[in-house]
Design an enzyme around this catalytic site. Structure first.
Site, PDB file in Angstrom:
ATOM      1  N   ARG A 366     138.803   4.473  32.251  1.00  0.00           N
ATOM      2  CA  ARG A 366     138.721   4.777  33.679  1.00  0.00           C
ATOM      3  C   ARG A 366     139.438   6.099  33.927  1.00  0.00           C
ATOM      4  O   ARG A 366     140.482   6.377  33.308  1.00  0.00           O
ATOM      5  CB  ARG A 366     139.404   3.688  34.519  1.00  0.00           C
ATOM      6  CG  ARG A 366     138.611   2.425  34.701  1.00  0.00           C
ATOM      7  CD  ARG A 366     137.359   2.672  35.558  1.00  0.00           C
ATOM      8  NE  ARG A 366     136.629   1.451  35.815  1.00  0.00           N
ATOM      9  CZ  ARG A 366     135.609   0.990  35.077  1.00  0.00           C
ATOM     10  NH1 ARG A 366     135.192   1.678  34.034  1.00  0.00           N
ATOM     11  NH2 ARG A 366     134.997  -0.137  35.405  1.00  0.00           N
ATOM     12  N   GLU A 395     134.395  10.011  41.051  1.00  0.00           N
ATOM     13  CA  GLU A 395     133.071  10.001  40.418  1.00  0.00           C
ATOM     14  C   GLU A 395     132.035   9.979  41.522  1.00  0.00           C
ATOM     15  O   GLU A 395     132.150   9.114  42.397  1.00  0.00           O
ATOM     16  CB  GLU A 395     132.916   8.781  39.511  1.00  0.00           C
ATOM     17  CG  GLU A 395     133.789   8.894  38.284  1.00  0.00           C
ATOM     18  CD  GLU A 395     133.623   7.719  37.319  1.00  0.00           C
ATOM     19  OE1 GLU A 395     132.773   6.852  37.573  1.00  0.00           O
ATOM     20  OE2 GLU A 395     134.352   7.686  36.332  1.00  0.00           O
ATOM     21  N   HIS A 414     129.905   9.015  33.345  1.00  0.00           N
ATOM     22  CA  HIS A 414     130.159   7.568  33.244  1.00  0.00           C
ATOM     23  C   HIS A 414     128.937   6.812  32.701  1.00  0.00           C
ATOM     24  O   HIS A 414     128.328   5.985  33.404  1.00  0.00           O
ATOM     25  CB  HIS A 414     130.583   7.014  34.619  1.00  0.00           C
ATOM     26  CG  HIS A 414     131.337   5.717  34.492  1.00  0.00           C
ATOM     27  ND1 HIS A 414     132.295   5.311  35.398  1.00  0.00           N
ATOM     28  CD2 HIS A 414     131.284   4.724  33.572  1.00  0.00           C
ATOM     29  CE1 HIS A 414     132.790   4.141  35.052  1.00  0.00           C
ATOM     30  NE2 HIS A 414     132.181   3.765  33.935  1.00  0.00           N
TER      31      HIS A 414
HETATM   32  O1  LIG Z   1     132.568   1.218  33.257  1.00  0.00           O
HETATM   33  C1  LIG Z   1     131.829   0.305  33.115  1.00  0.00           C
HETATM   34  C2  LIG Z   1     132.177  -1.062  33.289  1.00  0.00           C
HETATM   35  O2  LIG Z   1     133.290  -1.351  33.743  1.00  0.00           O
HETATM   36  O3  LIG Z   1     131.356  -1.923  32.978  1.00  0.00           O
END
Ligand SMILES: O=CC(=O)O
Length: 449
Positions: A366, A395, A414
């Site tokens: 994260r 993001e 991401h």
């Molecule tokens: O970042 C992706 C998730 O948490 O599944």
């Protein structure tokens, strides 16, 4: 027959430019077979087009149709049990006829609108679910075919549901499926009200959930670990190699005329062979990354965490070290920990200043675990050699962000779990968690609150 039936129904159709009917090509959307096959010939579309899931447009006339692409809200497998097939055919025909005259705004369709009283009663007694995103088909199919729930969803994958709309939509629901863009906090839970008993997030991360508020209200929470481990590990390795071997810079140079003669030190990077790889936060994903890196002849794996994790560590022969040792010994440092109040900004000036100036920093967990200003400083001053980030704050990261100006920083949007099979598996797991939660049974993957 058609005059008799004045209904709006919930059949999946979309209209392309030429007003032909486009049939979604995914069989999962038609659990009982495509109902268009029941249509009288005069109402059949002249051309059969298909929905191109990659391009998100009609493959025939190339018109983007995703906004008009509507899932059937009622389980198609259940409807024929409730209605005679003639009536069902009539419903489909009527809907199609309406679609051909004018494009009815699909969000004006109601879940049970126009169904006969008995059916409406049966439908309305089912638990109500709101889904905050057009999640991949596997999960929707499971919910749809279960016959256990009625659901409404934000019918787009391109923009998150606006907060105001979300607060409206959750009113009175029994369960909620969300993704990581939705903040599930006291405000939202208050808006939902006391019926809400189950929350199912299609993510392994849960920093978007206010666990304390959920616990206080006795709401059970499902999430989707494990099914994404391979995909995230694979992407992490790809990002690590892309960063350490400077692939983005290299392709740019090749494309833009920077490729002169073969040069002895041009675009040199750092290799995994004989290196020490450090893992910050050893869990399933950290292990999976190390397993994939091992064949690159890594010399040593080290890790740090709140406490040693001998069982996991033994799988990859990793040594537990302090945070300082992790920083100073790692040639590659990969962050795999969850974002919690304890890990927020844990990768900061202090950590970067202890790293080698030949080391590569990778984050696929994260963005919040990294102090981005400190990272910018470390990268631009040459304190560390490079960074690969799949996650940032915020993001999307604004294109004007200073990190984008650095050649030694690779930023991905991401996508660590973004493979078709994984996203469908996450969607299916989220749906199954939700159904089990509503039945009062243990979920397949449930957070202990
Ligand atoms: O970042 C992706 C998730 O948490 O599944």
């Amino acid at each position: 027959m058609y005059n008799r039936i004045k209904l709006r129904v919930c059949v999946c159709v979309c209209v392309c430019e030429a007003s032909n009917l486009c049939q979604p090509s995914l069989p999962s959307y038609w659990p009982n077979g495509n109902p268009l096959r029941y249509l009288p010939s005069e109402l059949l579309p002249k051309t059969t087009h298909t929905y191109d899931t990659h391009q998100k447009r009609c493959s025939g006339c190339k018109v983007p149709v995703f906004n008009r692409f509507k899932l059937n809200y009622i389980s198609l497998s259940k409807v024929p049990d409730l209605l005679s097939s003639t009536m069902w055919c009539g419903r489909v025909a009527l809907r199609v006829a309406l679609q051909r005259i004018a494009v009815v705004p699909l969000n004006s369709l109601s879940i049970t609108g126009g169904l006969p009283g008995a059916v409406q009663r049966e439908m309305s007694s089912l638990p109500r679910v709101y889904i905050t995103r057009q999640i991949p088909p596997e999960g929707l199919k499971i919910l749809s075919e279960s016959g256990q729930v009625q659901f409404d969803l934000w019918d787009s994958d391109d923009v998150p549901v606006p907060r105001k709309e979300l607060l409206q939509k959750v009113k009175g629901v029994d369960a909620l499926v969300c993704v990581l863009t939705e903040k599930i906090d006291a405000e939202l839970l208050d808006a939902a009200g006391p019926n809400l008993k189950v929350l199912s997030t299609m993510s392994v991360g849960f920093d978007h959930l206010s666990l304390e508020e959920l616990k206080k209200r006795g709401i059970r929470v499902g999430y989707t670990p494990d099914v994404l481990t391979d995909s995230v590990a694979e992407l992490t390795v790809a990002l690590l190699l892309t960063t350490s071997r400077r692939l983005i810079e290299a392709t740019h140079e090749a494309k833009t005329g920077g490729w002169g003669t073969w040069r002895t030190l041009w675009l040199c990077g750092y290799e995994l062979a004989n290196s020490t790889v450090g893992i910050l936060g050893l869990g399933r994903i950290g292990v999976a990354i190390a397993e994939r890196l091992k064949p690159f002849k890594v010399k040593k794996f080290i890790y740090t965490d709140v406490a040693p994790r001998p069982e996991l560590a033994s799988l990859i022969d990793a040594e537990y070290v302090s945070m300082d040792e992790l920083a100073s010994q790692s040639d590659f440092l990969t962050v795999c920990c969850a974002l919690t109040p304890e890990t927020k900004d844990i990768c900061n000036k202090d950590l970067f200043s202890k790293m080698k100036n030949t080391s590569i920093f990778i984050n696929t967990s994260r963005g919040g675990v990294v102090d981005q200003e400190d990272l910018y400083e470390a990268l631009s001053s040459g304190q560390i050699a490079g960074a690969g980030l799949d996650v940032t704050v915020p993001e999307p990261l604004p294109t004007s962000h200073p990190l984008f100006t650095l050649n030694n920083c690779v930023i991905l949007p991401h996508i660590a779990s973004a493979s078709y099979s994984t996203r469908n598996a996450m969607s299916a797991l989220a749906a199954n968690n939700l159904l089990l939660g509503l039945k009062g049974q243990p979920m397949i993957k449930e957070l202990k609150l």
